[in-house]
Motif scaffolding. Structure first.
Motif, PDB file in Angstrom:
ATOM      1  N   ARG A  50       0.839  -1.203   0.000  1.00  0.00           N
ATOM      2  CA  ARG A  50       0.000   0.000   0.000  1.00  0.00           C
ATOM      3  C   ARG A  50       0.879   1.259   0.000  1.00  0.00           C
ATOM      4  NH1 ARG A  50      -4.512  -0.116   4.499  1.00  0.00           N
ATOM      5  NH2 ARG A  50      -5.994   0.576   2.942  1.00  0.00           N
ATOM      6  N   TRP A  54       0.691   4.041  -2.849  1.00  0.00           N
ATOM      7  CA  TRP A  54       0.326   5.426  -2.545  1.00  0.00           C
ATOM      8  C   TRP A  54       1.426   6.389  -2.985  1.00  0.00           C
ATOM      9  CZ3 TRP A  54      -1.401   4.008   3.073  1.00  0.00           C
ATOM     10  CH2 TRP A  54      -2.655   3.405   3.028  1.00  0.00           C
ATOM     11  N   ALA A  70      -5.807  10.303   1.008  1.00  0.00           N
ATOM     12  CA  ALA A  70      -6.376   9.613   2.168  1.00  0.00           C
ATOM     13  C   ALA A  70      -7.901   9.663   2.133  1.00  0.00           C
ATOM     14  CB  ALA A  70      -5.851  10.227   3.459  1.00  0.00           C
ATOM     15  N   GLU A  71      -8.440  10.805   1.733  1.00  0.00           N
ATOM     16  CA  GLU A  71      -9.891  10.935   1.642  1.00  0.00           C
ATOM     17  C   GLU A  71     -10.441   9.954   0.603  1.00  0.00           C
ATOM     18  OE1 GLU A  71     -13.276  14.219   0.446  1.00  0.00           O
ATOM     19  OE2 GLU A  71     -11.328  14.924   1.180  1.00  0.00           O
ATOM     20  N   GLU A  73      -9.085   7.160  -0.346  1.00  0.00           N
ATOM     21  CA  GLU A  73      -8.900   5.790   0.153  1.00  0.00           C
ATOM     22  C   GLU A  73      -9.774   5.495   1.375  1.00  0.00           C
ATOM     23  OE1 GLU A  73      -6.485   3.222  -1.028  1.00  0.00           O
ATOM     24  OE2 GLU A  73      -6.777   4.486  -2.784  1.00  0.00           O
ATOM     25  N   GLY A  74     -10.342   6.545   1.953  1.00  0.00           N
ATOM     26  CA  GLY A  74     -11.221   6.363   3.106  1.00  0.00           C
ATOM     27  C   GLY A  74     -10.500   6.046   4.401  1.00  0.00           C
ATOM     28  N   ILE A  75      -9.293   6.614   4.554  1.00  0.00           N
ATOM     29  CA  ILE A  75      -8.531   6.413   5.790  1.00  0.00           C
ATOM     30  C   ILE A  75      -8.039   7.758   6.294  1.00  0.00           C
ATOM     31  CG2 ILE A  75      -7.795   4.061   5.212  1.00  0.00           C
ATOM     32  CD1 ILE A  75      -5.107   5.219   4.401  1.00  0.00           C
ATOM     33  N   ALA A  76      -7.576   7.774   7.525  1.00  0.00           N
ATOM     34  CA  ALA A  76      -7.059   9.011   8.120  1.00  0.00           C
ATOM     35  C   ALA A  76      -5.720   9.364   7.494  1.00  0.00           C
ATOM     36  CB  ALA A  76      -6.907   8.848   9.628  1.00  0.00           C
ATOM     37  N   SER A  77      -5.520  10.640   7.224  1.00  0.00           N
ATOM     38  CA  SER A  77      -4.251  11.069   6.611  1.00  0.00           C
ATOM     39  C   SER A  77      -3.069  10.819   7.545  1.00  0.00           C
ATOM     40  CB  SER A  77      -4.318  12.535   6.187  1.00  0.00           C
ATOM     41  OG  SER A  77      -4.615  13.353   7.278  1.00  0.00           O
ATOM     42  N   TYR A  79      -2.667   8.212   9.491  1.00  0.00           N
ATOM     43  CA  TYR A  79      -2.303   6.802   9.292  1.00  0.00           C
ATOM     44  C   TYR A  79      -1.568   6.633   7.968  1.00  0.00           C
ATOM     45  CZ  TYR A  79      -2.674   1.795   8.438  1.00  0.00           C
ATOM     46  OH  TYR A  79      -2.379   0.490   8.151  1.00  0.00           O
ATOM     47  N   MET A  80      -2.073   7.272   6.925  1.00  0.00           N
ATOM     48  CA  MET A  80      -1.431   7.159   5.616  1.00  0.00           C
ATOM     49  C   MET A  80       0.007   7.678   5.681  1.00  0.00           C
ATOM     50  SD  MET A  80      -2.543   8.614   1.874  1.00  0.00           S
ATOM     51  CE  MET A  80      -3.741   7.334   1.547  1.00  0.00           C
TER      52      MET A  80
END
Length: 128
Positions: A50, A54, A70-71, A73-77, A79-80
């Motif tokens: 991943r 990314w 991140a938005e 992918e639907g995850i918190a930035s 965490y990314m």
């Protein structure tokens, strides 16, 4: 083929092992001194994949910021950002992870912690 005696109803087999928590799941570990079979950590390998995916998406210009990606992918930035840091690992460490030779102690949570950027200082940090 003949048998010299009756077949026992119960067979008891003693296998020394211990149960340890690793990455949120329980895993059996053989005692020290016994050669452990090589096993890749699928969670760690997936995170590496991943991270590099990314990175390519950001470098291609398709997404201009980590927050935008991140938005999507639907995850918190945050965490990314931590996962993207895995792309800064030394190539030999990445190879160890992909080959399942990184050691039982090295988990994704340890890999997401801050680590030295200089490749020659990374192996001691991860106890490799």
């Amino acid at each position: 083929m003949t048998r010299s005696g009756p077949i026992p109803e119960t067979v008891t087999l003693h296998v020394p092992f211990r149960v340890v928590k690793r990455g949120g799941r329980k895993e059996m570990q053989l005692p020290e001194g016994v050669k452990q079979p090589r096993r890749t950590d699928s969670t760690l390998v997936k995170a590496l994949a991943r991270a590099f995916r990314w990175k390519r998406m950001l470098e291609s210009g398709k997404f201009t910021t980590i927050a935008e990606l991140a938005e999507r992918e639907g995850i918190a930035s945050s965490y990314m950002t931590r996962v993207l840091r895995l792309t800064l690992l030394a190539p030999d460490i990445v190879e160890l992870i992909l080959d399942g030779k990184q050691g039982q102690e090295f988990t994704l949570s340890q890999g997401l912690e801050p680590f030295p950027l200089a490749w020659n200082h990374q192996a001691p940090h991860f106890s490799l």
